[in-house]
Design an enzyme around this catalytic site. Sequence first.
Site, mmCIF file in Angstrom:
data_model
loop_
_atom_site.group_PDB
_atom_site.id
_atom_site.type_symbol
_atom_site.label_atom_id
_atom_site.label_comp_id
_atom_site.label_asym_id
_atom_site.label_seq_id
_atom_site.Cartn_x
_atom_site.Cartn_y
_atom_site.Cartn_z
ATOM 1 N N LYS A 112 18.104 -6.643 104.930
ATOM 2 C CA LYS A 112 19.599 -6.945 104.840
ATOM 3 C C LYS A 112 20.468 -5.747 104.817
ATOM 4 C CE LYS A 112 18.789 -9.405 101.223
ATOM 5 N NZ LYS A 112 17.430 -8.933 100.875
ATOM 6 N N ARG A 140 13.883 2.700 93.844
ATOM 7 C CA ARG A 140 14.535 1.789 93.046
ATOM 8 C C ARG A 140 13.780 1.271 91.875
ATOM 9 N NH1 ARG A 140 17.739 -2.694 96.700
ATOM 10 N NH2 ARG A 140 16.726 -4.065 95.176
ATOM 11 N N ARG A 170 10.224 -10.958 92.514
ATOM 12 C CA ARG A 170 11.537 -11.037 93.396
ATOM 13 C C ARG A 170 11.156 -11.906 94.459
ATOM 14 N NH1 ARG A 170 12.515 -5.134 94.521
ATOM 15 N NH2 ARG A 170 14.013 -5.734 96.093
HETATM 16 P P1 AP5 Z 1 16.448 -2.992 103.212
HETATM 17 O O1 AP5 Z 1 17.414 -3.109 104.226
HETATM 18 O O2 AP5 Z 1 16.645 -2.040 102.086
HETATM 19 O O3 AP5 Z 1 16.076 -4.343 102.754
HETATM 20 P P2 AP5 Z 1 16.868 -5.533 101.985
HETATM 21 O O4 AP5 Z 1 16.786 -6.726 102.619
HETATM 22 O O5 AP5 Z 1 18.339 -5.012 101.608
HETATM 23 O O6 AP5 Z 1 16.187 -5.652 100.544
HETATM 24 P P3 AP5 Z 1 16.655 -5.566 99.150
HETATM 25 O O7 AP5 Z 1 15.389 -5.116 98.089
HETATM 26 O O8 AP5 Z 1 17.885 -4.866 98.944
HETATM 27 O O9 AP5 Z 1 17.148 -7.135 98.675
HETATM 28 P P4 AP5 Z 1 16.926 -7.821 97.388
HETATM 29 O O10 AP5 Z 1 17.548 -8.978 97.762
HETATM 30 O O11 AP5 Z 1 15.656 -7.767 96.674
HETATM 31 O O12 AP5 Z 1 17.902 -6.780 96.741
HETATM 32 P P5 AP5 Z 1 19.341 -6.637 96.049
HETATM 33 O O13 AP5 Z 1 19.597 -5.300 95.984
HETATM 34 O O14 AP5 Z 1 20.284 -7.593 96.942
HETATM 35 O O15 AP5 Z 1 15.309 -2.465 103.746
HETATM 36 C C1 AP5 Z 1 13.856 -2.314 102.860
HETATM 37 C C2 AP5 Z 1 13.155 -1.145 103.470
HETATM 38 O O16 AP5 Z 1 12.432 -1.600 104.754
HETATM 39 C C3 AP5 Z 1 13.931 -0.013 103.613
HETATM 40 O O17 AP5 Z 1 13.053 1.242 103.340
HETATM 41 C C4 AP5 Z 1 14.266 0.134 105.113
HETATM 42 O O18 AP5 Z 1 14.033 1.378 105.807
HETATM 43 C C5 AP5 Z 1 12.848 -0.560 105.791
HETATM 44 N N1 AP5 Z 1 13.083 -1.459 106.835
HETATM 45 C C6 AP5 Z 1 14.442 -2.183 107.000
HETATM 46 N N2 AP5 Z 1 14.187 -2.835 108.394
HETATM 47 C C7 AP5 Z 1 12.797 -2.422 109.037
HETATM 48 C C8 AP5 Z 1 12.325 -2.820 109.877
HETATM 49 N N3 AP5 Z 1 13.011 -3.571 110.849
HETATM 50 N N4 AP5 Z 1 11.055 -2.386 110.198
HETATM 51 C C9 AP5 Z 1 10.480 -1.425 109.199
HETATM 52 N N5 AP5 Z 1 11.074 -1.046 108.171
HETATM 53 C C10 AP5 Z 1 12.504 -1.611 107.846
HETATM 54 O O19 AP5 Z 1 19.435 -7.541 94.709
HETATM 55 C C11 AP5 Z 1 18.778 -6.748 93.592
HETATM 56 C C12 AP5 Z 1 18.785 -7.370 92.291
HETATM 57 O O20 AP5 Z 1 20.116 -7.457 91.870
HETATM 58 C C13 AP5 Z 1 18.137 -8.676 92.259
HETATM 59 O O21 AP5 Z 1 16.943 -9.089 92.175
HETATM 60 C C14 AP5 Z 1 19.151 -9.563 91.214
HETATM 61 O O22 AP5 Z 1 18.359 -9.238 89.976
HETATM 62 C C15 AP5 Z 1 20.487 -9.014 91.508
HETATM 63 N N6 AP5 Z 1 21.371 -9.684 92.405
HETATM 64 C C16 AP5 Z 1 21.716 -9.098 93.656
HETATM 65 N N7 AP5 Z 1 22.514 -9.794 93.940
HETATM 66 C C17 AP5 Z 1 22.346 -11.231 93.293
HETATM 67 C C18 AP5 Z 1 23.070 -12.457 93.631
HETATM 68 N N8 AP5 Z 1 23.570 -13.061 94.631
HETATM 69 N N9 AP5 Z 1 22.809 -13.514 92.501
HETATM 70 C C19 AP5 Z 1 22.135 -13.128 91.461
HETATM 71 N N10 AP5 Z 1 21.736 -11.846 91.195
HETATM 72 C C20 AP5 Z 1 21.636 -10.971 92.312
HETATM 73 MG MG MG Z 2 19.579 -4.622 99.955
#
Ligand code: AP5
Ligand code: MG
Length: 215
Positions: free
Chosen positions: A13, A160, A171
Amino acid sequence: MKLVLLGPPGAGKGTQAAMLVEKFGIPQISTGDMLRAAVRDQTPMGIKAKEYMDAGELVPDGVVVGIVCERLQQDDCRDGFILDGFPRTVQQADALRQTLSDKGTLLDSVISLEVNTESLVERLTGRRTCGACGKGYHLKFDPPGSDGRCSVCGGELVHRDDDQEVTIRNRMDVYHQQTAPLEDYYRQEGLLQAIDGMDEIATVQQKIVSVLQAG
Ligand code: AP5
Ligand code: MG
Ligand code: ZN
């Protein structure tokens, strides 16, 4: 263009949102990034949120809905936005729908990135993020420069806190229990567009752009 990027942790994402910002000139709204900034600044909200984030649990809906609704009022969201990591529960989706309808508008599209669980774990354990500018990397799939620093700004790369395998697995469970129901929610609204997120980063990007341009 008012867009939601839906998908499990590590689906891509953040990576895809950053590229769409460049292409369409609309802001990325990442609740994860906003919460991590609050944790870093040690605001009262950040201190509370950190407990949930370190455990891989969702931060309470009221908190997250509040920060997103406030962000959506800002001027740069007028022509569109990319929501990354929000909504994550049916209550958040309902609140988003209400906020947009109060402004006389609707979402245009919900892109769901589909990636299998083992690849997600590999993506997250190998993820590194620039501590200075926030650019994301992957040690194998999107490596930084040979000096191991950010290729854009030279900043130090960090792993992270919630990208440890036990937390990652929790998660994923939380995603399946609380967020996956949004796939049906948006399918019923006729907004869901599922994309195979297993391809290379650039290929996934092309597929998203063609889906958006077709719609
Ligand atoms: P990346 O693009 O970083 O993935 P992502 O989908 O953004 O993953 P996140 O871990 O950020 O998602 P998340 O939803 O768990 O965390 P968030 O920060 O939102 O890609 C991942 C890796 O893969 C990178 O190294 C990239 O280079 C690689 N990659 C990407 N595409 C690729 C491909 N096609 N092929 C190969 N490699 C690839 O949330 C964190 C925490 O915050 C949550 O756990 C929760 O506690 C809180 N939180 C956030 N939003 C909310 C909400 N709306 N409600 C309640 N709590 C929330
Ligand atoms: Mg992210
Ligand atoms: Zn950087």
